[in-house]
Write an enzyme that holds these catalytic residues in place. Structure first.
Site, PDB file in Angstrom:
ATOM      1  N   LYS A 275     -16.960  -5.817   5.970  1.00 11.54           N
ATOM      2  CA  LYS A 275     -15.792  -6.587   6.413  1.00 11.54           C
ATOM      3  C   LYS A 275     -15.602  -6.389   7.905  1.00 11.54           C
ATOM      4  O   LYS A 275     -15.743  -5.271   8.407  1.00 11.54           O
ATOM      5  CB  LYS A 275     -14.526  -6.048   5.731  1.00 11.54           C
TER       6      LYS A 275
ATOM      7  N   SER B  65      -3.149  -7.488   3.153  1.00 13.78           N
ATOM      8  CA  SER B  65      -3.377  -7.283   4.590  1.00 13.78           C
ATOM      9  C   SER B  65      -3.859  -8.577   5.243  1.00 13.78           C
ATOM     10  O   SER B  65      -3.537  -8.848   6.407  1.00 13.78           O
ATOM     11  CB  SER B  65      -4.417  -6.184   4.808  1.00 13.78           C
TER      12      SER B  65
ATOM     13  N   HIS C  33       0.845  -1.209   0.000  1.00 14.48           N
ATOM     14  CA  HIS C  33       0.000   0.000   0.000  1.00 14.48           C
ATOM     15  C   HIS C  33       0.881   1.259   0.000  1.00 14.48           C
ATOM     16  O   HIS C  33       0.632   2.211  -0.723  1.00 14.48           O
ATOM     17  CB  HIS C  33      -0.862   0.064   1.275  1.00 14.48           C
TER      18      HIS C  33
HETATM   19  O1  PNS Z   1      -8.321  -2.297   0.692  1.00 15.92           O
HETATM   20  P1  PNS Z   1      -9.550  -2.850   0.037  1.00 15.92           P
HETATM   21  O2  PNS Z   1     -10.385  -3.604   1.061  1.00 15.92           O
HETATM   22  O3  PNS Z   1      -9.253  -3.659  -1.186  1.00 15.92           O
HETATM   23  O4  PNS Z   1     -10.409  -1.577  -0.442  1.00 15.92           O
HETATM   24  C1  PNS Z   1     -11.682  -1.728  -1.054  1.00 15.92           C
HETATM   25  C2  PNS Z   1     -12.453  -0.398  -0.969  1.00 15.92           C
HETATM   26  C3  PNS Z   1     -12.550   0.057   0.469  1.00 15.92           C
HETATM   27  C4  PNS Z   1     -11.723   0.655  -1.782  1.00 15.92           C
HETATM   28  C5  PNS Z   1     -13.875  -0.644  -1.564  1.00 15.92           C
HETATM   29  O5  PNS Z   1     -14.480  -1.710  -0.913  1.00 15.92           O
HETATM   30  C6  PNS Z   1     -14.761   0.600  -1.452  1.00 15.92           C
HETATM   31  O6  PNS Z   1     -14.627   1.513  -2.229  1.00 15.92           O
HETATM   32  N1  PNS Z   1     -15.652   0.620  -0.442  1.00 15.92           N
HETATM   33  C7  PNS Z   1     -16.544   1.727  -0.179  1.00 15.92           C
HETATM   34  C8  PNS Z   1     -17.991   1.355  -0.490  1.00 15.92           C
HETATM   35  C9  PNS Z   1     -18.244   1.436  -1.978  1.00 15.92           C
HETATM   36  O7  PNS Z   1     -18.068   2.465  -2.603  1.00 15.92           O
HETATM   37  N2  PNS Z   1     -18.689   0.310  -2.554  1.00 15.92           N
HETATM   38  C10 PNS Z   1     -19.026   0.207  -3.956  1.00 15.92           C
HETATM   39  C11 PNS Z   1     -17.829  -0.224  -4.764  1.00 15.92           C
HETATM   40  S1  PNS Z   1     -18.230  -0.261  -6.480  1.00 15.92           S
END
Ligand code: PNS
Length: 163
Positions: free
Chosen positions: A41, A128, A17
């Site tokens: 999560k 992670s 990251h």
């Molecule tokens: O570190 P990660 O868990 O891979 O990050 C994923 C993250 C947090 C960027 C993604 O799950 C996200 O954007 N979550 C916010 C909710 C959202 O916008 N969901 C729709 C995605 S199309």
């Protein structure tokens, strides 16, 4: 002005990251790391702990700030004039999810661009979840996470093992 948004769970932030954030900070004049609360999560670290970790390890970059967000990424990005979401791509297996996310966000708000940085080959295997699994067994994760937060990770999983 374009703003690079580096979103993620950062549970915890890894060297992979950090590499993506460092490279985004060279490509864009302003970078915001968005620590997403993520309702789907279960996180090992609280949003406050994750923000604190990210702040500590990015303090050396003059143009990086850190915020937390409990909601859709597209709504967070809409607060900026020219938002560019920056995500690291580690392997082909990341692609499907990342592509879906980028296109969905773009569909919801055409102003929100997404770009991908190819993960440094040193970190293509790193996640992670792997860090948490290894730390959960009390093993050394120092080669996977920034040194500033190593103690926090060890303490968190030590406390869990003592429960
Ligand atoms: O570190 P990660 O868990 O891979 O990050 C994923 C993250 C947090 C960027 C993604 O799950 C996200 O954007 N979550 C916010 C909710 C959202 O916008 N969901 C729709 C995605 S199309």
């Amino acid at each position: 002005m374009q703003t690079a948004i580096c979103p993620g769970s950062f549970d915890p932030i890894s060297l992979g990251h950090l590499d993506v954030i460092r490279r985004a900070s060279r490509l864009f004049s302003r970078v915001v790391v968005c620590v997403v609360v993520n309702r789907n999560k279960h996180s090992a670290f609280t949003p406050e702990e994750r923000v604190d970790h990210v702040r500590r390890v990015t303090a050396c970059f003059g143009n990086v700030s850190v915020e937390t967000w409990d909601g859709l990424l597209v709504d967070y990005a809409a607060r900026f004039e020219e938002p560019v979401v920056v995500r690291g791509l580690r392997a082909l297996s990341d692609f499907e999810y990342e592509f879906m996310m980028a296109l969905t966000n773009k569909k919801m708000n055409p102003r929100v661009e997404t770009i991908f940085l190819a993960a440094d080959e040193k970190y293509t295997y790193l996640s992670s979840s792997t860090v948490k699994e290894i730390a959960g067994y009390g093993a050394d994760v120092s080669q996977f996470v920034p040194p500033e937060i190593l103690g926090d990770i060890q303490r968190k999983f030590q406390n869990r093992r003592n429960l």
